[in-house]
Design a protein around this motif. Structure first.
Motif, PDB file in Angstrom:
ATOM      1  N   GLY A 241       0.900  -1.268  -0.020  1.00 17.21           N
ATOM      2  CA  GLY A 241       0.047   0.085  -0.105  1.00 17.21           C
ATOM      3  C   GLY A 241       0.800   1.250  -0.053  1.00 17.21           C
ATOM      4  O   GLY A 241       1.920   1.206   0.585  1.00 17.21           O
ATOM      5  N   VAL A 242       0.299   2.330  -0.487  1.00 10.62           N
ATOM      6  CA  VAL A 242       0.976   3.582  -0.493  1.00 10.62           C
ATOM      7  C   VAL A 242       0.418   4.837  -0.285  1.00 10.62           C
ATOM      8  O   VAL A 242      -0.927   4.982  -0.742  1.00 10.62           O
ATOM      9  CB  VAL A 242       1.856   3.898  -2.053  1.00 10.62           C
ATOM     10  N   LEU A 243       0.695   5.624   0.668  1.00 12.62           N
ATOM     11  CA  LEU A 243       0.314   6.878   1.016  1.00 12.62           C
ATOM     12  C   LEU A 243       1.225   7.969   0.251  1.00 12.62           C
ATOM     13  O   LEU A 243       2.234   8.068   0.981  1.00 12.62           O
ATOM     14  CB  LEU A 243      -0.078   7.144   2.386  1.00 12.62           C
ATOM     15  N   LEU A 244       0.674   8.618  -0.626  1.00  6.53           N
ATOM     16  CA  LEU A 244       1.227   9.807  -1.241  1.00  6.53           C
ATOM     17  C   LEU A 244       0.443  10.964  -0.704  1.00  6.53           C
ATOM     18  O   LEU A 244      -0.823  11.163  -1.161  1.00  6.53           O
ATOM     19  CB  LEU A 244       1.579   9.820  -2.701  1.00  6.53           C
ATOM     20  N   TYR A 245       0.915  12.089  -0.070  1.00  5.45           N
ATOM     21  CA  TYR A 245       0.412  13.193   0.343  1.00  5.45           C
ATOM     22  C   TYR A 245       1.370  14.517  -0.062  1.00  5.45           C
ATOM     23  O   TYR A 245       2.619  14.106  -0.020  1.00  5.45           O
ATOM     24  CB  TYR A 245      -0.065  13.086   1.631  1.00  5.45           C
ATOM     25  N   ASP A 246       0.514  15.476  -0.269  1.00  3.67           N
ATOM     26  CA  ASP A 246       1.102  16.842  -0.410  1.00  3.67           C
ATOM     27  C   ASP A 246       1.567  17.300   1.006  1.00  3.67           C
ATOM     28  O   ASP A 246       0.873  17.580   1.873  1.00  3.67           O
ATOM     29  CB  ASP A 246       0.518  18.015  -1.097  1.00  3.67           C
ATOM     30  N   GLN A 247       2.824  17.527   1.111  1.00  6.11           N
ATOM     31  CA  GLN A 247       3.235  18.228   2.545  1.00  6.11           C
ATOM     32  C   GLN A 247       2.815  19.614   2.393  1.00  6.11           C
ATOM     33  O   GLN A 247       2.437  20.132   1.619  1.00  6.11           O
ATOM     34  CB  GLN A 247       5.038  18.090   2.345  1.00  6.11           C
ATOM     35  N   ARG A 248       2.929  20.113   3.889  1.00  4.75           N
ATOM     36  CA  ARG A 248       2.262  21.326   4.267  1.00  4.75           C
ATOM     37  C   ARG A 248       2.663  22.363   3.346  1.00  4.75           C
ATOM     38  O   ARG A 248       3.823  22.596   2.928  1.00  4.75           O
ATOM     39  CB  ARG A 248       2.620  21.750   5.636  1.00  4.75           C
ATOM     40  N   ALA A 249       1.802  23.496   2.824  1.00  2.00           N
ATOM     41  CA  ALA A 249       2.013  24.372   1.801  1.00  2.00           C
ATOM     42  C   ALA A 249       2.721  24.095   0.522  1.00  2.00           C
ATOM     43  O   ALA A 249       3.075  24.759  -0.465  1.00  2.00           O
ATOM     44  CB  ALA A 249       3.076  25.236   2.419  1.00  2.00           C
ATOM     45  N   HIS A 250       2.114  22.688   0.059  1.00  2.00           N
ATOM     46  CA  HIS A 250       2.622  22.269  -1.176  1.00  2.00           C
ATOM     47  C   HIS A 250       1.308  21.707  -1.805  1.00  2.00           C
ATOM     48  O   HIS A 250       0.501  21.155  -1.201  1.00  2.00           O
ATOM     49  CB  HIS A 250       3.812  21.050  -1.040  1.00  2.00           C
ATOM     50  N   GLY A 251       1.303  21.728  -3.158  1.00  2.00           N
ATOM     51  CA  GLY A 251       0.253  21.071  -3.685  1.00  2.00           C
ATOM     52  C   GLY A 251      -1.242  21.574  -3.464  1.00  2.00           C
ATOM     53  O   GLY A 251      -1.458  22.777  -3.378  1.00  2.00           O
ATOM     54  N   GLU A 252      -1.793  20.420  -2.750  1.00  2.00           N
ATOM     55  CA  GLU A 252      -3.231  20.757  -2.359  1.00  2.00           C
ATOM     56  C   GLU A 252      -3.373  20.808  -1.007  1.00  2.00           C
ATOM     57  O   GLU A 252      -4.398  20.961  -0.417  1.00  2.00           O
ATOM     58  CB  GLU A 252      -4.378  19.735  -2.984  1.00  2.00           C
ATOM     59  N   SER A 253      -2.495  20.665  -0.132  1.00  2.00           N
ATOM     60  CA  SER A 253      -2.474  20.742   1.292  1.00  2.00           C
ATOM     61  C   SER A 253      -2.329  22.286   1.776  1.00  2.00           C
ATOM     62  O   SER A 253      -1.813  22.796   1.121  1.00  2.00           O
ATOM     63  CB  SER A 253      -1.247  19.855   1.722  1.00  2.00           C
ATOM     64  N   GLU A 254      -2.991  22.164   3.015  1.00  2.00           N
ATOM     65  CA  GLU A 254      -2.903  23.523   3.520  1.00  2.00           C
ATOM     66  C   GLU A 254      -1.604  23.942   4.272  1.00  2.00           C
ATOM     67  O   GLU A 254      -0.742  23.152   4.329  1.00  2.00           O
ATOM     68  CB  GLU A 254      -4.055  23.560   4.545  1.00  2.00           C
ATOM     69  N   GLY A 255      -1.355  25.268   4.614  1.00  2.00           N
ATOM     70  CA  GLY A 255      -0.180  25.745   5.045  1.00  2.00           C
ATOM     71  C   GLY A 255       0.167  27.076   4.632  1.00  2.00           C
ATOM     72  O   GLY A 255       0.277  27.272   3.245  1.00  2.00           O
ATOM     73  N   ASP A 256       0.466  27.926   5.607  1.00  2.00           N
ATOM     74  CA  ASP A 256       0.900  29.434   4.931  1.00  2.00           C
ATOM     75  C   ASP A 256       2.197  29.635   4.657  1.00  2.00           C
ATOM     76  O   ASP A 256       2.498  30.606   3.855  1.00  2.00           O
ATOM     77  CB  ASP A 256       0.561  30.233   6.428  1.00  2.00           C
ATOM     78  N   PHE A 257       3.053  28.694   4.960  1.00  2.00           N
ATOM     79  CA  PHE A 257       4.546  28.938   4.673  1.00  2.00           C
ATOM     80  C   PHE A 257       5.275  27.914   4.602  1.00  2.00           C
ATOM     81  O   PHE A 257       4.870  26.700   5.492  1.00  2.00           O
ATOM     82  CB  PHE A 257       5.266  30.022   5.184  1.00  2.00           C
ATOM     83  N   CYS A 258       6.242  27.524   3.612  1.00  2.00           N
ATOM     84  CA  CYS A 258       6.935  26.408   3.787  1.00  2.00           C
ATOM     85  C   CYS A 258       8.187  26.508   4.686  1.00  2.00           C
ATOM     86  O   CYS A 258       8.651  27.496   4.913  1.00  2.00           O
ATOM     87  CB  CYS A 258       7.845  26.160   2.226  1.00  2.00           C
ATOM     88  N   THR A 259       8.489  25.212   5.586  1.00  2.00           N
ATOM     89  CA  THR A 259       9.569  25.200   6.364  1.00  2.00           C
ATOM     90  C   THR A 259      10.640  24.434   5.944  1.00  2.00           C
ATOM     91  O   THR A 259      11.485  23.889   6.932  1.00  2.00           O
ATOM     92  CB  THR A 259       8.719  24.595   7.853  1.00  2.00           C
ATOM     93  N   VAL A 260      10.831  24.003   4.845  1.00  2.00           N
ATOM     94  CA  VAL A 260      11.943  23.305   4.040  1.00  2.00           C
ATOM     95  C   VAL A 260      12.252  22.006   5.017  1.00  2.00           C
ATOM     96  O   VAL A 260      13.254  21.615   5.259  1.00  2.00           O
ATOM     97  CB  VAL A 260      13.382  23.998   4.232  1.00  2.00           C
ATOM     98  N   GLY A 261      10.985  21.111   5.766  1.00  2.00           N
ATOM     99  CA  GLY A 261      10.886  19.958   6.170  1.00  2.00           C
ATOM    100  C   GLY A 261      10.959  20.274   7.797  1.00  2.00           C
ATOM    101  O   GLY A 261      10.511  19.236   8.504  1.00  2.00           O
ATOM    102  N   TRP A 262      11.339  21.486   8.310  1.00  2.00           N
ATOM    103  CA  TRP A 262      11.368  21.407   9.896  1.00  2.00           C
ATOM    104  C   TRP A 262       9.977  21.259  10.499  1.00  2.00           C
ATOM    105  O   TRP A 262      10.009  20.301  11.687  1.00  2.00           O
ATOM    106  CB  TRP A 262      12.011  22.630  10.278  1.00  2.00           C
ATOM    107  N   ALA A 263       9.026  21.631   9.990  1.00  2.00           N
ATOM    108  CA  ALA A 263       7.595  21.530  10.616  1.00  2.00           C
ATOM    109  C   ALA A 263       6.904  20.614  10.094  1.00  2.00           C
ATOM    110  O   ALA A 263       5.997  20.029  10.715  1.00  2.00           O
ATOM    111  CB  ALA A 263       6.876  22.767  10.593  1.00  2.00           C
ATOM    112  N   ASP A 264       7.334  20.137   9.104  1.00  2.00           N
ATOM    113  CA  ASP A 264       6.660  18.889   8.434  1.00  2.00           C
ATOM    114  C   ASP A 264       6.706  17.555   9.082  1.00  2.00           C
ATOM    115  O   ASP A 264       5.969  16.556   8.948  1.00  2.00           O
ATOM    116  CB  ASP A 264       7.380  18.632   6.840  1.00  2.00           C
ATOM    117  N   ILE A 265       7.774  17.485  10.063  1.00  2.00           N
ATOM    118  CA  ILE A 265       7.810  16.256  11.023  1.00  2.00           C
ATOM    119  C   ILE A 265       6.581  16.066  11.685  1.00  2.00           C
ATOM    120  O   ILE A 265       6.143  15.067  12.159  1.00  2.00           O
ATOM    121  CB  ILE A 265       9.122  16.134  11.702  1.00  2.00           C
ATOM    122  N   ARG A 266       5.816  17.362  12.138  1.00  2.00           N
ATOM    123  CA  ARG A 266       4.626  17.219  12.874  1.00  2.00           C
ATOM    124  C   ARG A 266       3.397  16.564  12.338  1.00  2.00           C
ATOM    125  O   ARG A 266       2.665  16.263  12.992  1.00  2.00           O
ATOM    126  CB  ARG A 266       4.269  18.641  13.413  1.00  2.00           C
TER     127      ARG A 266
END
Length: 220
Positions: A113-138
């Protein structure tokens, strides 16, 4: 009284003035460049997805969403598992889940099985700004919960695969979540030059210095 005569300014004065002006221009330009660079890096990279889905590779899939860290809605695709195992896939900076489709094809054809998702502030996902991975761990705990809740997935058969920024997040996620049994970090990104192993050659050190200056197009 006769007017006071202004002292004559010689070549040295104008040379010092020219040097001061040049240095000021460089410093101000460097500050403006870095502020602009940071703002551009942090700007959301949302977009409409184009132009493939898992169906183009022959897979049935579901459009899914889940609530990640900071109450952000993250959107993705889920390809059901046929062997009880599943892989979470994380794309790179500035991209979206479509970047991982060919990798998903490789593992899905083996029954994963595969889960592909847009990380925050990318693609169709919500997010006010990109964190270059630091907040994506949350967002990883929510992704794990989603996969574990699937009826055709065993909780002890979960892996994670990340590319570039996603590789950085994958490594940190594997360290924080023992339920992740396998981690693949493809060209994991680094954020600080101190993350780079010691460099031996002068050429590598020079490139690292240019990278530290944030010069465009320089990478290690």
């Amino acid at each position: 009284m006769p007017p006071t005569e202004r002292p004559k300014r010689g070549c040295r004065y104008f040379a010092n003035l020219a040097v001061f002006s040049l240095v000021s221009f460089i410093v101000v330009g460097f500050i403006i460049y870095n502020v602009t660079w940071v703002l551009n890096m942090a700007a959301p990279k949302n977009r409409d997805l184009c132009c493939q889905t898992p169906a183009d590779f022959g897979y049935d899939y579901d459009d899914v969403s889940f609530i990640g860290g900071d109450e952000l809605t993250l959107r993705g695709w889920w390809i059901p598992s046929n062997n009880g195992a599943a892989i979470i896939m994380l794309h790179g900076y500035g991209s979206d889940r479509t970047q991982m489709l060919e990798r998903a094809d490789i593992v899905a054809r083996e029954g994963y099985g595969v889960l592909l998702y847009d990380q925050r502030a990318h693609g169709e996902s919500e997010g006010d700004f990109c964190t270059v991975g630091w907040a994506d761990i949350r967002d990883i705990p929510a992704a794990l919960d989603f996969v574990i809740q699937q009826s055709n997935v065993r909780g002890d058969k979960i892996g994670i695969l990340g590319f570039s920024q996603g590789g950085q997040v994958a490594l940190r996620a594997a360290a924080d979540h023992p339920e992740i049994g396998v981690v693949i970090a493809e060209e994991p990104a680094f954020v600080r030059i101190s993350d780079v192993p010691p460099l031996s050659s002068f050429g590598d050190k020079f490139i690292a210095f240019l990278y530290w200056l944030d010069l465009p197009g320089i990478s290690l």
